[in-house]
Write a protein that holds these residues in place. Structure first.
Motif, short mmCIF file in Angstrom:
data_model
loop_
_atom_site.label_atom_id
_atom_site.label_comp_id
_atom_site.label_asym_id
_atom_site.label_seq_id
_atom_site.Cartn_x
_atom_site.Cartn_y
_atom_site.Cartn_z
N MET A 1 0.84 -1.16 0.00
CA MET A 1 0.00 0.00 0.00
C MET A 1 0.90 1.24 0.00
N ARG A 2 0.86 2.01 -1.04
CA ARG A 2 1.67 3.22 -1.17
C ARG A 2 0.86 4.45 -0.78
N HIS A 3 1.51 5.37 -0.15
CA HIS A 3 0.85 6.60 0.28
C HIS A 3 1.58 7.78 -0.32
N PRO A 4 0.88 8.93 -0.49
CA PRO A 4 1.51 10.10 -1.10
C PRO A 4 2.75 10.57 -0.35
N HIS A 5 2.77 10.42 0.96
CA HIS A 5 3.92 10.83 1.77
C HIS A 5 4.43 9.59 2.50
N PRO A 6 5.26 8.80 1.82
CA PRO A 6 5.69 7.56 2.45
C PRO A 6 6.49 7.84 3.73
N HIS A 7 6.37 6.90 4.63
CA HIS A 7 7.09 6.99 5.90
C HIS A 7 8.48 6.39 5.71
N PRO A 8 9.44 6.74 6.57
CA PRO A 8 10.76 6.12 6.46
C PRO A 8 10.63 4.59 6.52
N HIS A 9 11.40 3.92 5.69
CA HIS A 9 11.33 2.46 5.60
C HIS A 9 11.97 1.82 6.83
N LEU A 10 11.26 0.87 7.42
CA LEU A 10 11.77 0.08 8.55
C LEU A 10 11.93 -1.35 8.04
N PRO A 11 13.16 -1.73 7.63
CA PRO A 11 13.37 -2.99 6.92
C PRO A 11 13.28 -4.25 7.78
N PHE A 79 5.17 -8.25 13.41
CA PHE A 79 5.30 -9.57 12.78
C PHE A 79 6.43 -9.53 11.76
N SER A 80 6.97 -10.68 11.44
CA SER A 80 8.08 -10.72 10.49
C SER A 80 7.63 -10.47 9.05
N GLU A 81 6.32 -10.43 8.79
CA GLU A 81 5.80 -10.22 7.43
C GLU A 81 5.59 -8.74 7.11
N ASP A 82 6.19 -7.82 7.82
CA ASP A 82 6.10 -6.37 7.56
C ASP A 82 4.82 -5.72 8.05
N GLU A 92 -8.14 -2.89 18.71
CA GLU A 92 -7.09 -3.48 17.88
C GLU A 92 -7.11 -2.93 16.46
N PHE A 93 -5.94 -2.49 16.01
CA PHE A 93 -5.73 -2.07 14.63
C PHE A 93 -4.83 -3.13 14.00
N GLU A 94 -5.44 -4.00 13.20
CA GLU A 94 -4.71 -5.09 12.54
C GLU A 94 -4.06 -4.57 11.26
N ASP A 95 -2.99 -5.19 10.85
CA ASP A 95 -2.38 -4.95 9.54
C ASP A 95 -1.92 -3.52 9.29
N VAL A 96 -1.40 -2.87 10.31
CA VAL A 96 -0.79 -1.55 10.12
C VAL A 96 0.57 -1.81 9.48
N PRO A 97 0.90 -1.15 8.36
CA PRO A 97 2.22 -1.36 7.76
C PRO A 97 3.33 -0.97 8.76
N ARG A 98 4.36 -1.78 8.81
CA ARG A 98 5.45 -1.53 9.76
C ARG A 98 5.99 -0.11 9.64
N ASP A 99 6.13 0.39 8.41
CA ASP A 99 6.68 1.74 8.20
C ASP A 99 5.78 2.84 8.77
N SER A 100 4.48 2.56 8.97
CA SER A 100 3.53 3.57 9.47
C SER A 100 3.46 3.64 10.99
N VAL A 101 4.05 2.68 11.69
CA VAL A 101 3.89 2.59 13.14
C VAL A 101 4.39 3.84 13.88
N THR A 135 -5.41 7.21 7.16
CA THR A 135 -6.20 7.23 8.39
C THR A 135 -6.62 5.82 8.74
N TYR A 136 -6.55 5.51 10.02
CA TYR A 136 -6.99 4.21 10.53
C TYR A 136 -8.19 4.45 11.43
#
Length: 155
Positions: A1-11, A79-82, A92-101, A135-136
């Motif tokens: 999921m790409r956003h207009p203002h991507p967050h710093p990548h957390l690999p 989780f290890s799946e990003d 509970e907010f499930e499936d938040v992208p790791r970079d957005s945390v 937005t979540y």
């Protein structure tokens, strides 16, 4: 999921934990981290045999469960799946992208997250806006409106 203002990548899980620690430090929050490393230890690897450490691709899965002190009560399960599950006062907010945390946590602790009541569909929603139109929203279960949520309510 790409956003207009991507967050710093957390690999990695380690990078996500470091980013959460940084946000916690900004808001003077206590942090407790529990690491699960190895295919036989991680929650999504139930099919892994006993003492199986590596995934079939040879990688070493790593998950972390992070508890942040203070109000609201927040836990972050990386989780290890990003993806990440963030729980805010029981919601509970499930499936938040790791970079957005980190942005998610800054919204919660920085005062931009809020609870919105709706007549239709009826209920209270915890809304966590992030920079760049991300937005979540999750339904607050009946009778679970915490004091923090009540203070951050908007009509």
């Amino acid at each position: 999921m790409r956003h207009p203002h991507p967050h710093p990548h957390l690999p990695s899980t380690e990078a996500a934990v470091a980013a959460v620690r940084e946000v916690a430090s900004t808001y003077n929050l206590e942090v407790t981290v529990t690491d699960d490393i190895g295919a036989d230890q991680t929650s999504r690897r139930t099919s892994a045999g006993a003492f199986t450490v590596l995934d079939t691709d040879g990688s070493l899965p790593h998950e972390a469960f992070i508890e942040l002190g203070g109000a609201p009560a927040v836990t972050v399960q990386v989780f290890s799946e990003d993806d990440v599950k963030v729980t805010v006062d029981g919601v509970e907010f499930e499936d938040v992208p790791r970079d957005s945390v980190p942005a998610f946590l800054r919204s919660v602790y920085g005062g931009t997250a809020f609870v919105k009541g709706k007549l239709f569909p009826p209920g209270q929603w915890l809304v966590v806006p992030l920079p760049g139109d991300e937005t979540y929203k999750e339904l607050v279960p009946r009778m679970m409106l915490s004091p923090w949520m009540a203070r951050n309510s908007r009509r």
